[in-house]
Design a protein around this motif. Structure first.
Motif, PDB file in Angstrom:
ATOM      1  N   ASP A   1      -3.212  10.076   2.686  1.00 35.80           N
ATOM      2  CA  ASP A   1      -4.278   9.688   3.549  1.00 35.80           C
ATOM      3  C   ASP A   1      -3.398   9.109   4.373  1.00 35.80           C
ATOM      4  O   ASP A   1      -4.304   8.802   5.689  1.00 35.80           O
ATOM      5  CB  ASP A   1      -5.384   8.458   2.826  1.00 35.80           C
ATOM      6  N   LEU A   2      -2.674   8.512   3.551  1.00 32.84           N
ATOM      7  CA  LEU A   2      -1.195   7.872   4.603  1.00 32.84           C
ATOM      8  C   LEU A   2       0.013   8.811   5.223  1.00 32.84           C
ATOM      9  O   LEU A   2       0.043   7.866   6.624  1.00 32.84           O
ATOM     10  CB  LEU A   2      -0.892   6.376   4.538  1.00 32.84           C
TER      11      LEU A   2
ATOM     12  N   LYS B   1       3.085   6.566  13.294  1.00 35.02           N
ATOM     13  CA  LYS B   1       4.412   5.521  13.813  1.00 35.02           C
ATOM     14  C   LYS B   1       5.829   5.618  14.352  1.00 35.02           C
ATOM     15  O   LYS B   1       6.224   5.224  14.807  1.00 35.02           O
ATOM     16  CB  LYS B   1       4.030   4.206  12.867  1.00 35.02           C
TER      17      LYS B   1
ATOM     18  N   ASN C   1       0.897   8.833  -1.261  1.00 33.50           N
ATOM     19  CA  ASN C   1      -1.214   8.559  -1.081  1.00 33.50           C
ATOM     20  C   ASN C   1      -0.616   9.686   0.317  1.00 33.50           C
ATOM     21  O   ASN C   1      -0.532   9.478   1.525  1.00 33.50           O
ATOM     22  CB  ASN C   1      -1.597   7.637  -0.405  1.00 33.50           C
TER      23      ASN C   1
ATOM     24  N   ALA D   1       4.665   7.141   2.360  1.00 36.71           N
ATOM     25  CA  ALA D   1       3.256   6.663   1.798  1.00 36.71           C
ATOM     26  C   ALA D   1       2.857   7.137   0.592  1.00 36.71           C
ATOM     27  O   ALA D   1       1.902   5.748  -0.405  1.00 36.71           O
ATOM     28  CB  ALA D   1       2.786   7.872   1.845  1.00 36.71           C
TER      29      ALA D   1
ATOM     30  N   PRO E   1      -0.747   8.315   9.851  1.00 39.12           N
ATOM     31  CA  PRO E   1      -0.403   6.975  10.148  1.00 39.12           C
ATOM     32  C   PRO E   1       0.943   6.780  10.323  1.00 39.12           C
ATOM     33  O   PRO E   1       1.190   5.944  11.370  1.00 39.12           O
ATOM     34  CB  PRO E   1      -1.480   5.805   9.643  1.00 39.12           C
ATOM     35  N   VAL E   2       1.735   7.057   9.165  1.00 42.43           N
ATOM     36  CA  VAL E   2       2.898   6.584   8.783  1.00 42.43           C
ATOM     37  C   VAL E   2       4.163   7.487  10.030  1.00 42.43           C
ATOM     38  O   VAL E   2       4.577   7.352  11.081  1.00 42.43           O
ATOM     39  CB  VAL E   2       3.895   7.036   7.635  1.00 42.43           C
TER      40      VAL E   2
ATOM     41  N   GLN F   1       1.416  12.762  -3.312  1.00 39.89           N
ATOM     42  CA  GLN F   1       1.710  12.312  -1.504  1.00 39.89           C
ATOM     43  C   GLN F   1       1.581  13.732  -1.022  1.00 39.89           C
ATOM     44  O   GLN F   1       1.786  14.294   0.079  1.00 39.89           O
ATOM     45  CB  GLN F   1       3.090  12.066  -1.612  1.00 39.89           C
TER      46      GLN F   1
ATOM     47  N   LYS G   1       0.911  -1.371   0.060  1.00 42.91           N
ATOM     48  CA  LYS G   1       0.482  -0.320  -0.521  1.00 42.91           C
ATOM     49  C   LYS G   1       0.786   0.959   0.063  1.00 42.91           C
ATOM     50  O   LYS G   1       0.045   2.109  -0.241  1.00 42.91           O
ATOM     51  CB  LYS G   1      -0.727   0.075   1.096  1.00 42.91           C
ATOM     52  N   TYR G   2       2.200   0.895  -0.288  1.00 45.20           N
ATOM     53  CA  TYR G   2       2.709   2.071   0.366  1.00 45.20           C
ATOM     54  C   TYR G   2       3.524   2.932  -1.413  1.00 45.20           C
ATOM     55  O   TYR G   2       3.909   1.430  -1.510  1.00 45.20           O
ATOM     56  CB  TYR G   2       4.384   2.168   1.150  1.00 45.20           C
TER      57      TYR G   2
END
Length: 363
Positions: free
Chosen positions: A210-211, A218, A208, A206, A214-215, A244, A176-177
């Motif tokens: 939207d990610l 983390k 993206n 990411a 969360p990245v 991105q 997904k990355y």
């Protein structure tokens, strides 16, 4: 190589505990208006460094490869008029010379450059005598030694104010990355060089928007020191990496929601409970290693049986059975099957090595 953790550019930026170092700005400087519009929006936020790519190493020659020298003047204007410190990527000696001439506060070396020791050494030579902080992105491929080597080349040039940027690694596997994070590599880097600031680039990991949150979270949970997030006033019209980039407003939301965890336990009861759990983990690890030793002893026995009966080491059907059933067993007890699949790949490689040794032994 020992990094100084006091009285350096990055230590000053990181002195505000409870908040990460924030680097933000567009992937590429596209126009003076775009640069100033973005910088003015970021001036109101908790941004330590304004970033913009002036020279962009692209995979295809017809892609937008950066505005060039004119963009350095725009960064100079951001610095003078808005009081923001600025940073850009350099990929060769000329880039270094021009960036230093324009008073760019921090330089960074990109992933496509880090992969080439000759290019990094030329940049290091050009930095001799300079007093500019330098950030080094990981190489495109997952190679810790190559990343460390690039950092060492810069450090050995006299630049002791160095930071690492984790931007993920290319992978042939579909994930997904955009670039797989492969977290264990930067974790090992942090373990080897505890004074080295490590910053995450969630935009490139990411691919993206939207990610990105969360990245970023983390990374902070793993003890990273900051984030580099690509920010554009109108991301959908960006000339590079549109998917991105986030708007300044979205950046503000991301930063306001990020949590910086405590570096350690600050309560005696928590310390005691953590130590109790760690002892239980140690005991569980002893059991795992004992079980692996038992398994490898059985592997050696079956290797001897194969040798005696002139049977090849690799049995594909058996491997497929193990690969599937162990993942199923993991799911049944609430363990991530993907983790178990990866674990058994390593176990299988060691089993093949051990049986191969048995086959080579003379009677």
């Amino acid at each position: 190589m020992k990094f100084n953790t006091k009285d350096t550019y990055f230590s000053d930026l990181l002195s505000e505990r409870g908040k990460p170092l924030v680097i933000a700005g567009p992937c590429s400087a596209e126009s003076e208006a775009q640069v100033m519009q973005t910088a003015e929006a970021l001036q109101q936020q908790h941004v330590h460094l304004f970033r913009a790519g002036i020279w962009k190493p692209r995979s295809r020659p017809n892609s937008f490869e950066g505005i060039g020298l004119e963009g350095l003047q725009w960064l100079g204007r951001v610095k003078r008029e808005l009081g923001l410190r600025v940073t850009t990527e350099v990929a060769n000696t000329r880039h270094v010379e021009e960036a230093l001439k324009q008073g760019i506060d921090v330089l960074w070396i990109g992933a496509r450059t880090t992969v080439n020791p000759f290019a990094v050494q030329e940049i290091a030579d050009a930095l001799q005598g300079a007093k500019v902080p330098v950030m080094v992105k990981n190489p495109v491929n997952p190679d810790l030694a190559l990343w460390i080597g690039s950092i060492e080349r810069i450090y050995n040039s006299g630049i002791t104010d160095v930071a690492a940027i984790h931007r993920g690694f290319s992978s042939y596997q579909k994930t997904k990355y955009r670039n797989a994070p492969v977290w264990q590599i930067p974790i090992e880097l942090k373990a080897q060089y505890q004074g080295l600031p490590v910053i995450v680039d969630p935009s490139h990991i990411a691919g993206n928007r939207d990610l990105i949150f969360p990245v970023s979270q983390k990374a902070l949970d793993l003890g990273y020191d900051g984030v580099m997030i690509e920010t554009h006033p109108t991301p959908e019209f960006a000339l590079s990496d549109a998917e991105q980039q986030v708007t300044p407003a979205r950046l503000a939301e991301i930063l306001s929601n990020l949590q910086v965890r405590k570096t350690n336990y600050d309560d005696a009861e928590l310390v005691n409970r953590a130590e109790e759990l760690r002892l239980q983990i140690d005991a569980a690890d002893h059991e795992i290693i004992a079980a692996l030793a038992k398994r490898m002893a059985l592997v050696e026995q079956i290797g001897e049986y194969k040798k005696l009966n002139n049977v090849q080491v690799l049995q594909l059907e058996r491997w497929k059975e193990i690969f599937k059933t162990r993942a199923d067993w993991a799911s049944e007890v609430g363990i991530n099957p993907t983790f178990v699949e990866e674990l058994y790949k390593l176990i299988h490689v060691e089993s093949i090595r051990k049986q191969t040794e048995v086959m080579k032994k003379e009677v």
